[in-house]
Design a protein around this motif. Structure first.
Motif, PDB file in Angstrom:
ATOM      1  N   UNK A   1       0.892  -1.054  -0.051  1.00 52.24           N
ATOM      2  CA  UNK A   1      -0.043   0.069   0.052  1.00 52.24           C
ATOM      3  C   UNK A   1       0.959   1.218   0.038  1.00 52.24           C
ATOM      4  N   UNK A   2       1.902   1.220   0.716  1.00 52.81           N
ATOM      5  CA  UNK A   2       2.817   2.567   0.726  1.00 52.81           C
ATOM      6  C   UNK A   2       3.559   2.491  -0.620  1.00 52.81           C
ATOM      7  N   UNK A   3       3.999   1.596  -1.045  1.00 55.12           N
ATOM      8  CA  UNK A   3       4.522   1.578  -2.818  1.00 55.12           C
ATOM      9  C   UNK A   3       3.596   2.427  -3.376  1.00 55.12           C
ATOM     10  N   UNK A   4       2.157   1.776  -3.409  1.00 55.97           N
ATOM     11  CA  UNK A   4       1.157   2.479  -4.169  1.00 55.97           C
ATOM     12  C   UNK A   4       0.887   4.023  -3.867  1.00 55.97           C
ATOM     13  N   UNK A   5       1.017   4.213  -2.573  1.00 55.97           N
ATOM     14  CA  UNK A   5       0.862   5.630  -2.430  1.00 55.97           C
ATOM     15  C   UNK A   5       2.028   6.383  -2.799  1.00 55.97           C
TER      16      UNK A   5
ATOM     17  N   UNK B   1       1.397   7.045  -6.710  1.00 54.88           N
ATOM     18  CA  UNK B   1       0.380   8.111  -6.772  1.00 54.88           C
ATOM     19  C   UNK B   1       0.946   9.593  -6.400  1.00 54.88           C
ATOM     20  N   UNK B   2       1.696   9.634  -5.277  1.00 60.36           N
ATOM     21  CA  UNK B   2       2.320  10.924  -4.846  1.00 60.36           C
ATOM     22  C   UNK B   2       3.090  11.444  -5.917  1.00 60.36           C
TER      23      UNK B   2
ATOM     24  N   UNK C   1       3.932  15.127 -10.506  1.00 65.26           N
ATOM     25  CA  UNK C   1       4.399  15.506 -12.138  1.00 65.26           C
ATOM     26  C   UNK C   1       2.972  16.356 -12.619  1.00 65.26           C
ATOM     27  N   UNK C   2       1.797  16.096 -12.293  1.00 64.72           N
ATOM     28  CA  UNK C   2       0.728  16.934 -12.609  1.00 64.72           C
ATOM     29  C   UNK C   2       0.755  18.467 -12.085  1.00 64.72           C
ATOM     30  N   UNK C   3       1.213  18.360 -10.914  1.00 64.25           N
ATOM     31  CA  UNK C   3       1.293  19.678 -10.305  1.00 64.25           C
ATOM     32  C   UNK C   3       2.212  20.549 -10.946  1.00 64.25           C
TER      33      UNK C   3
END
Length: 79
Positions: A22-26, A29-30, A35-37
Motif C-alpha cells: 500500500x505504501x508503494x502504491x501511495x 500516486x504521490x 508530476x501533474x502539479x
C-alpha cells in the motif's frame, strides 16, 4: 515456537507485506500527483508570459493609435 505463535507471526508478516505494498502504491500516486502539479505550474507560467506579451502589444498599439490621433488633430488645427 508453538503452532499458534507461528500462525500469528505469519499473519503479522502478511499484514506488513500488505502495508508495504500500500505504501508503494501511495508513493507512486504521490509521484504522479507531483508530476501533474509541476505541469500545471509550467502551464501557468507560460500563460502568464503570453498574457504579459499581449498586454505589451496592446499598450504599444494604443500608443501608436494615440500618436496617429495627435497627428490628425495637429493637421486639422493647422488648416
Amino acid at each position: 515456537m508453538d503452532n499458534e505463535t507461528k500462525k500469528m507471526f505469519e499473519m503479522l508478516m502478511g499484514k506488513l507485506d500488505t502495508i508495504s505494498e500500500s505504501q508503494k502504491n501511495m508513493e507512486t500516486r504521490q509521484d504522479e500527483i507531483f508530476s501533474v502539479v509541476k505541469a500545471i505550474e509550467h502551464s501557468n507560467t507560460t500563460n502568464k508570459a503570453e498574457i504579459d506579451n499581449i498586454t505589451y502589444k496592446i499598450a504599444h498599439t494604443e500608443g501608436t493609435i494615440n500618436k496617429i490621433g495627435n497627428v490628425i488633430n495637429e493637421s486639422r488645427a493647422v488648416k
